[in-house]
Write a protein that holds these residues in place. Structure first.
Motif, PDB file in Angstrom:
ATOM      1  N   ALA A 154     -21.188  10.621  -6.964  1.00 44.21           N
ATOM      2  CA  ALA A 154     -20.356  11.596  -7.591  1.00 44.21           C
ATOM      3  C   ALA A 154     -20.529  12.841  -7.187  1.00 44.21           C
ATOM      4  CB  ALA A 154     -20.523  12.027  -9.615  1.00 44.21           C
ATOM      5  N   ALA A 155     -22.217  13.300  -7.061  1.00 43.15           N
ATOM      6  CA  ALA A 155     -22.424  14.102  -6.061  1.00 43.15           C
ATOM      7  C   ALA A 155     -21.603  14.936  -4.651  1.00 43.15           C
ATOM      8  CB  ALA A 155     -23.990  13.538  -5.929  1.00 43.15           C
ATOM      9  N   VAL A 156     -20.722  13.674  -4.348  1.00 42.69           N
ATOM     10  CA  VAL A 156     -20.027  14.177  -3.113  1.00 42.69           C
ATOM     11  C   VAL A 156     -18.982  13.901  -2.972  1.00 42.69           C
ATOM     12  CG1 VAL A 156     -21.838  13.673  -1.530  1.00 42.69           C
ATOM     13  CG2 VAL A 156     -21.102  11.789  -2.344  1.00 42.69           C
ATOM     14  N   LEU A 157     -18.677  12.739  -3.995  1.00 42.77           N
ATOM     15  CA  LEU A 157     -17.134  12.631  -3.969  1.00 42.77           C
ATOM     16  C   LEU A 157     -17.313  12.343  -5.387  1.00 42.77           C
ATOM     17  CD1 LEU A 157     -16.706  10.026  -1.881  1.00 42.77           C
ATOM     18  CD2 LEU A 157     -15.628  12.391  -1.903  1.00 42.77           C
ATOM     19  N   PRO A 158     -16.308  13.743  -6.671  1.00 41.02           N
ATOM     20  CA  PRO A 158     -16.643  13.412  -7.914  1.00 41.02           C
ATOM     21  C   PRO A 158     -15.855  12.492  -8.070  1.00 41.02           C
ATOM     22  CG  PRO A 158     -17.377  15.915  -8.100  1.00 41.02           C
ATOM     23  CD  PRO A 158     -16.474  15.523  -6.394  1.00 41.02           C
ATOM     24  N   ARG A 159     -14.597  12.014  -7.657  1.00 43.18           N
ATOM     25  CA  ARG A 159     -13.468  11.771  -8.553  1.00 43.18           C
ATOM     26  C   ARG A 159     -14.181   9.791  -9.282  1.00 43.18           C
ATOM     27  NH1 ARG A 159     -12.994   7.373  -4.078  1.00 43.18           N
ATOM     28  NH2 ARG A 159     -12.599   8.595  -1.902  1.00 43.18           N
ATOM     29  N   PHE A 160     -15.891   9.585  -8.155  1.00 39.33           N
ATOM     30  CA  PHE A 160     -16.354   8.094  -8.657  1.00 39.33           C
ATOM     31  C   PHE A 160     -17.157   8.708 -10.081  1.00 39.33           C
ATOM     32  CE2 PHE A 160     -16.349   6.956  -4.557  1.00 39.33           C
ATOM     33  CZ  PHE A 160     -16.088   5.624  -4.141  1.00 39.33           C
ATOM     34  N   ALA A 161     -17.311   9.245 -10.572  1.00 35.16           N
ATOM     35  CA  ALA A 161     -17.745  10.031 -11.813  1.00 35.16           C
ATOM     36  C   ALA A 161     -16.581   8.285 -13.035  1.00 35.16           C
ATOM     37  CB  ALA A 161     -17.686  11.196 -12.580  1.00 35.16           C
ATOM     38  N   GLY A 162     -17.576   8.408 -13.887  1.00 38.61           N
ATOM     39  CA  GLY A 162     -16.687   7.836 -15.197  1.00 38.61           C
ATOM     40  C   GLY A 162     -17.082   6.092 -15.901  1.00 38.61           C
ATOM     41  N   TYR A 163     -17.608   5.608 -14.299  1.00 38.15           N
ATOM     42  CA  TYR A 163     -17.528   3.588 -14.026  1.00 38.15           C
ATOM     43  C   TYR A 163     -18.312   3.749 -14.837  1.00 38.15           C
ATOM     44  CZ  TYR A 163     -14.111   3.338 -10.040  1.00 38.15           C
ATOM     45  OH  TYR A 163     -13.441   3.192  -9.090  1.00 38.15           O
ATOM     46  N   ALA A 164     -19.855   4.341 -14.830  1.00 40.42           N
ATOM     47  CA  ALA A 164     -20.769   3.790 -15.591  1.00 40.42           C
ATOM     48  C   ALA A 164     -20.353   4.285 -17.524  1.00 40.42           C
ATOM     49  CB  ALA A 164     -21.953   4.784 -15.240  1.00 40.42           C
ATOM     50  N   GLY A 165     -19.665   4.898 -17.822  1.00 40.21           N
ATOM     51  CA  GLY A 165     -19.392   5.295 -18.893  1.00 40.21           C
ATOM     52  C   GLY A 165     -18.131   4.011 -20.109  1.00 40.21           C
ATOM     53  N   ARG A 166     -17.886   3.206 -18.785  1.00 36.50           N
ATOM     54  CA  ARG A 166     -16.857   2.577 -19.293  1.00 36.50           C
ATOM     55  C   ARG A 166     -17.847   1.371 -19.546  1.00 36.50           C
ATOM     56  NH1 ARG A 166     -13.011   2.627 -14.290  1.00 36.50           N
ATOM     57  NH2 ARG A 166     -11.514   1.261 -15.560  1.00 36.50           N
ATOM     58  N   TYR A 167     -18.297   0.837 -18.362  1.00 32.84           N
ATOM     59  CA  TYR A 167     -19.686   0.029 -18.343  1.00 32.84           C
ATOM     60  C   TYR A 167     -19.886  -0.371 -19.387  1.00 32.84           C
ATOM     61  CZ  TYR A 167     -22.205  -3.588 -16.747  1.00 32.84           C
ATOM     62  OH  TYR A 167     -22.792  -5.254 -16.316  1.00 32.84           O
ATOM     63  N   ASP A 168     -21.102   1.071 -19.853  1.00 27.40           N
ATOM     64  CA  ASP A 168     -21.482   0.942 -21.210  1.00 27.40           C
ATOM     65  C   ASP A 168     -21.065   0.602 -22.704  1.00 27.40           C
ATOM     66  OD1 ASP A 168     -23.856   0.929 -18.963  1.00 27.40           O
ATOM     67  OD2 ASP A 168     -23.306   3.230 -19.882  1.00 27.40           O
ATOM     68  N   ALA A 169     -19.749   1.773 -22.605  1.00 23.90           N
ATOM     69  CA  ALA A 169     -18.657   1.572 -23.315  1.00 23.90           C
ATOM     70  C   ALA A 169     -18.189  -0.403 -23.088  1.00 23.90           C
ATOM     71  CB  ALA A 169     -17.254   1.690 -23.138  1.00 23.90           C
ATOM     72  N   ALA A 170     -17.790  -0.880 -22.534  1.00 23.56           N
ATOM     73  CA  ALA A 170     -17.678  -2.502 -22.916  1.00 23.56           C
ATOM     74  C   ALA A 170     -18.982  -2.950 -23.135  1.00 23.56           C
ATOM     75  CB  ALA A 170     -17.034  -3.387 -21.375  1.00 23.56           C
ATOM     76  N   MET A 171     -20.440  -2.728 -22.751  1.00 26.28           N
ATOM     77  CA  MET A 171     -21.292  -3.749 -22.702  1.00 26.28           C
ATOM     78  C   MET A 171     -21.724  -3.217 -24.097  1.00 26.28           C
ATOM     79  SD  MET A 171     -23.224  -5.522 -21.060  1.00 26.28           S
ATOM     80  CE  MET A 171     -23.829  -6.622 -22.273  1.00 26.28           C
ATOM     81  N   GLY A 172     -21.429  -2.139 -24.842  1.00 27.88           N
ATOM     82  CA  GLY A 172     -21.450  -1.809 -26.262  1.00 27.88           C
ATOM     83  C   GLY A 172     -20.632  -3.046 -26.958  1.00 27.88           C
ATOM     84  N   ARG A 173     -19.725  -2.841 -26.832  1.00 28.11           N
ATOM     85  CA  ARG A 173     -18.658  -4.065 -27.282  1.00 28.11           C
ATOM     86  C   ARG A 173     -18.877  -5.088 -27.120  1.00 28.11           C
ATOM     87  NH1 ARG A 173     -13.431  -2.814 -28.809  1.00 28.11           N
ATOM     88  NH2 ARG A 173     -13.038  -0.734 -28.495  1.00 28.11           N
ATOM     89  N   VAL A 174     -19.671  -5.583 -26.293  1.00 25.14           N
ATOM     90  CA  VAL A 174     -20.847  -7.833 -26.384  1.00 25.14           C
ATOM     91  C   VAL A 174     -21.819  -7.367 -26.865  1.00 25.14           C
ATOM     92  CG1 VAL A 174     -21.823  -8.443 -23.997  1.00 25.14           C
ATOM     93  CG2 VAL A 174     -19.949  -7.240 -24.004  1.00 25.14           C
ATOM     94  N   LEU A 175     -22.490  -5.745 -26.838  1.00 27.57           N
ATOM     95  CA  LEU A 175     -23.564  -5.829 -28.004  1.00 27.57           C
ATOM     96  C   LEU A 175     -23.325  -6.392 -29.561  1.00 27.57           C
ATOM     97  CD1 LEU A 175     -26.312  -3.625 -26.251  1.00 27.57           C
ATOM     98  CD2 LEU A 175     -26.169  -6.271 -25.973  1.00 27.57           C
ATOM     99  N   ALA A 176     -22.282  -6.079 -29.244  1.00 26.99           N
ATOM    100  CA  ALA A 176     -21.845  -6.154 -30.913  1.00 26.99           C
ATOM    101  C   ALA A 176     -20.835  -7.352 -31.592  1.00 26.99           C
ATOM    102  CB  ALA A 176     -20.531  -4.610 -31.221  1.00 26.99           C
ATOM    103  N   GLY A 177     -21.044  -8.982 -30.343  1.00 27.66           N
ATOM    104  CA  GLY A 177     -20.864  -9.816 -30.761  1.00 27.66           C
ATOM    105  C   GLY A 177     -19.113  -9.789 -30.102  1.00 27.66           C
TER     106      GLY A 177
END
Length: 213
Positions: A154-177
């Motif tokens: 994202a430091a060189v191509l800002p359009r890459f931003a957002g993937y990690a946040g979406r992954y973390d959101a999905a992971m939060g649901r996994v941890l919630a069962g």
């Protein structure tokens, strides 16, 4: 995400369709960081140019790229990569993503299968909590490393931003069962996000899946 606006809107729109594969206007807008109304108008314009097509599948309408649209996306990506002098950074991230991708896929396999007795392919019924805990720890580790790689991209191509946040959101649901958020389809699961990251890296570098380097 305003950072996405540093890329050309036509590229953002085409590339969102490319990464998503088949998607509604709303999904394309969300992925590109552009306003839905603007995206809908642009998709129609791109269809007139022969770069996108709209179809119905199982009662759901969505957009996909034509061969010409895919070629145009690749041309725009190559121009952007050159103009920003970003190839070395993206290539380095892609090289490090390879081993991480292998570990992620191994973790997903362990989430889906848990050998029992002589059956190495027994479905994981998620009753062995220690097994699942080890797998989720691996998935969380992959997410943290994805965040690091995304920051460099994202430091060189800002359009890459957002993937990690979406992954973390999905992971939060996994941890919630909610187990399906590891590898479910039709939702923004960890696996779906991961597939999109991989496709984005390969497309940006002009590589085909399975290509090394």
């Amino acid at each position: 995400m305003d950072a996405h606006r540093t890329s050309d809107p036509v590229l953002l729109t085409l590339h969102a369709v490319r990464v998503l594969g088949f998607a509604s206007s709303g999904a394309v807008a969300a992925r590109s960081g552009l306003a839905t109304a603007d995206v809908e108008e642009r998709l129609e314009d791109l269809r007139a140019r022969g770069w996108t097509t709209r179809s119905e599948f199982a009662g759901t309408g969505g957009w996909s790229l034509t061969d010409a649209g895919r070629a145009e996306d690749e041309r725009l990506l190559a121009d952007e990569l050159h103009e920003r002098g970003a190839r070395d950074v993206v290539a380095d991230v892609n090289e490090r993503f390879g081993p991480l991708n292998a570990r992620f896929l191994a973790a997903v396999t362990k989430w889906q299968l848990r050998p029992v007795g002589g059956n190495a392919f027994a479905p994981n019924d998620h009753t062995d909590f220690r097994w699942d805990d080890r797998v989720t720890a691996s998935l969380q580790s992959a997410g943290r490393q994805l965040g690091t790689l995304e920051g460099e991209l994202a430091a060189v191509l800002p359009r890459f931003a957002g993937y990690a946040g979406r992954y973390d959101a999905a992971m939060g649901r996994v941890l919630a069962g909610q187990h399906r958020w590891v590898d479910g389809v039709g939702i923004d699961s960890c696996h779906i996000v991961w597939i999109q990251v991989h496709e984005d890296l390969l497309a940006t570098l002009g590589l085909e899946r399975g290509t090394i380097g």
